[in-house]
Motif scaffolding. Structure first.
Motif, PDB file in Angstrom:
ATOM      1  N   SER A  43     -43.026  10.660 -59.061  1.00  0.00           N
ATOM      2  CA  SER A  43     -42.327   9.838 -60.055  1.00  0.00           C
ATOM      3  C   SER A  43     -40.820  10.088 -59.985  1.00  0.00           C
ATOM      4  CB  SER A  43     -42.869  10.107 -61.463  1.00  0.00           C
ATOM      5  OG  SER A  43     -42.673  11.458 -61.822  1.00  0.00           O
ATOM      6  N   GLY A  44     -40.361  10.696 -58.878  1.00  0.00           N
ATOM      7  CA  GLY A  44     -38.940  10.891 -58.663  1.00  0.00           C
ATOM      8  C   GLY A  44     -38.356  12.142 -59.296  1.00  0.00           C
ATOM      9  N   GLN A  45     -39.178  12.996 -59.901  1.00  0.00           N
ATOM     10  CA  GLN A  45     -38.698  14.227 -60.525  1.00  0.00           C
ATOM     11  C   GLN A  45     -38.886  15.386 -59.548  1.00  0.00           C
ATOM     12  OE1 GLN A  45     -40.350  14.791 -64.500  1.00  0.00           O
ATOM     13  NE2 GLN A  45     -41.035  12.665 -64.426  1.00  0.00           N
ATOM     14  N   ARG A  46     -37.808  16.094 -59.251  1.00  0.00           N
ATOM     15  CA  ARG A  46     -37.897  17.219 -58.335  1.00  0.00           C
ATOM     16  C   ARG A  46     -38.247  18.464 -59.148  1.00  0.00           C
ATOM     17  NH1 ARG A  46     -33.069  17.520 -54.786  1.00  0.00           N
ATOM     18  NH2 ARG A  46     -33.709  15.425 -54.313  1.00  0.00           N
ATOM     19  N   VAL A  47     -39.533  18.635 -59.411  1.00  0.00           N
ATOM     20  CA  VAL A  47     -40.033  19.760 -60.195  1.00  0.00           C
ATOM     21  C   VAL A  47     -40.820  20.666 -59.263  1.00  0.00           C
ATOM     22  CG1 VAL A  47     -41.513  20.446 -62.118  1.00  0.00           C
ATOM     23  CG2 VAL A  47     -40.162  18.341 -62.290  1.00  0.00           C
ATOM     24  N   MET A  48     -40.358  21.920 -59.133  1.00  0.00           N
ATOM     25  CA  MET A  48     -41.020  22.887 -58.259  1.00  0.00           C
ATOM     26  C   MET A  48     -42.368  23.267 -58.852  1.00  0.00           C
ATOM     27  SD  MET A  48     -41.044  24.630 -55.464  1.00  0.00           S
ATOM     28  CE  MET A  48     -39.401  24.708 -54.766  1.00  0.00           C
ATOM     29  N   ARG A  49     -43.342  23.372 -58.037  1.00  0.00           N
ATOM     30  CA  ARG A  49     -44.692  23.754 -58.445  1.00  0.00           C
ATOM     31  C   ARG A  49     -45.116  24.968 -57.650  1.00  0.00           C
ATOM     32  NH1 ARG A  49     -49.130  19.288 -59.486  1.00  0.00           N
ATOM     33  NH2 ARG A  49     -50.782  20.624 -60.195  1.00  0.00           N
ATOM     34  N   LYS A  50     -45.988  25.763 -58.219  1.00  0.00           N
ATOM     35  CA  LYS A  50     -46.527  26.938 -57.525  1.00  0.00           C
ATOM     36  C   LYS A  50     -48.020  26.723 -57.293  1.00  0.00           C
ATOM     37  CE  LYS A  50     -43.291  30.365 -59.373  1.00  0.00           C
ATOM     38  NZ  LYS A  50     -42.170  29.604 -59.535  1.00  0.00           N
ATOM     39  N   MET A  51     -48.563  27.461 -56.316  1.00  0.00           N
ATOM     40  CA  MET A  51     -49.994  27.342 -56.043  1.00  0.00           C
ATOM     41  C   MET A  51     -50.789  27.635 -57.304  1.00  0.00           C
ATOM     42  SD  MET A  51     -50.952  28.720 -52.245  1.00  0.00           S
ATOM     43  CE  MET A  51     -52.676  28.319 -52.398  1.00  0.00           C
ATOM     44  N   GLY A  52     -51.836  26.834 -57.518  1.00  0.00           N
ATOM     45  CA  GLY A  52     -52.729  27.052 -58.647  1.00  0.00           C
ATOM     46  C   GLY A  52     -52.310  26.402 -59.944  1.00  0.00           C
ATOM     47  N   GLU A  53     -51.130  25.792 -59.972  1.00  0.00           N
ATOM     48  CA  GLU A  53     -50.686  25.125 -61.218  1.00  0.00           C
ATOM     49  C   GLU A  53     -51.275  23.741 -61.343  1.00  0.00           C
ATOM     50  OE1 GLU A  53     -46.359  27.032 -62.190  1.00  0.00           O
ATOM     51  OE2 GLU A  53     -46.363  25.170 -61.074  1.00  0.00           O
TER      52      GLU A  53
END
Length: 166
Positions: free
Chosen positions: A156-166
């Motif tokens: 959706s155009g948001q650069r949100v960092m994610r971690k494994m398992g989230e």
């Protein structure tokens, strides 16, 4: 009467043959990809745990700083939730093909199975630092007309960092 019985038996045989052609616990899905690294992923493909190609693949998965997503590739029958798949991907941080590296990881598919047989399902393949990867089945996408909350915000155009398992 005999012709009707032969016809019914023939239909039953055909139906049982089709049921055997689709392995139990498999699901039809489209591959989407999210990249939480600064590696450019030239291509990836999905295999069964035994190394059989499923036909599901993706290409040109951008670095996180450049959007971090790849295009969606449709569709293939893959092992479902709780089953192991092998993700094989090629990192191409240079134009010199001799320096490209291929990685492979066996992962258990997380997520949930679809409620409907003809649902539009996503296999979200996520790439993380240290050549880690996860695969989540997101079922019935689009049924409500809204994207699933499990679809990564990168789409959706948001650069949100994610971690494994989230």
């Amino acid at each position: 009467m005999k012709r009707i019985m032969i016809l019914l038996v023939s239909i039953a045989v055909l139906i049982s043959a089709c049921a055997r052609a689709q392995p139990r616990g498999y699901v039809d899905a489209t591959a989407w990809s999210a990249n939480y690294t600064e590696d450019y992923i030239h291509e990836f493909h999905i295999q069964t745990a035994s190394g059989q190609d499923t036909g599901l693949e993706g290409i040109q998965v951008g670095e996180f700083s450049k959007g971090g997503k790849g295009g969606s590739e449709c569709c293939s029958l893959i092992p479902g939730v709780g089953q192991t798949i092998r993700v094989v991907w090629t990192v191409a941080n240079t134009d010199d093909k001799a320096q490209w590296k291929t990685y492979s990881r066996d992962v258990v598919v997380i997520g949930s199975m679809p409620m409907e047989k003809d649902a539009y399902n996503i296999l979200m393949v996520r790439f993380f630092p240290d050549h880690q990867v996860e695969a989540e089945l997101i079922p019935d996408r689009g049924k409500t007309g809204l994207p699933s909350l499990r679809v990564d915000k990168l789409f959706s155009g948001q650069r949100v960092m994610r971690k494994m398992g989230e």
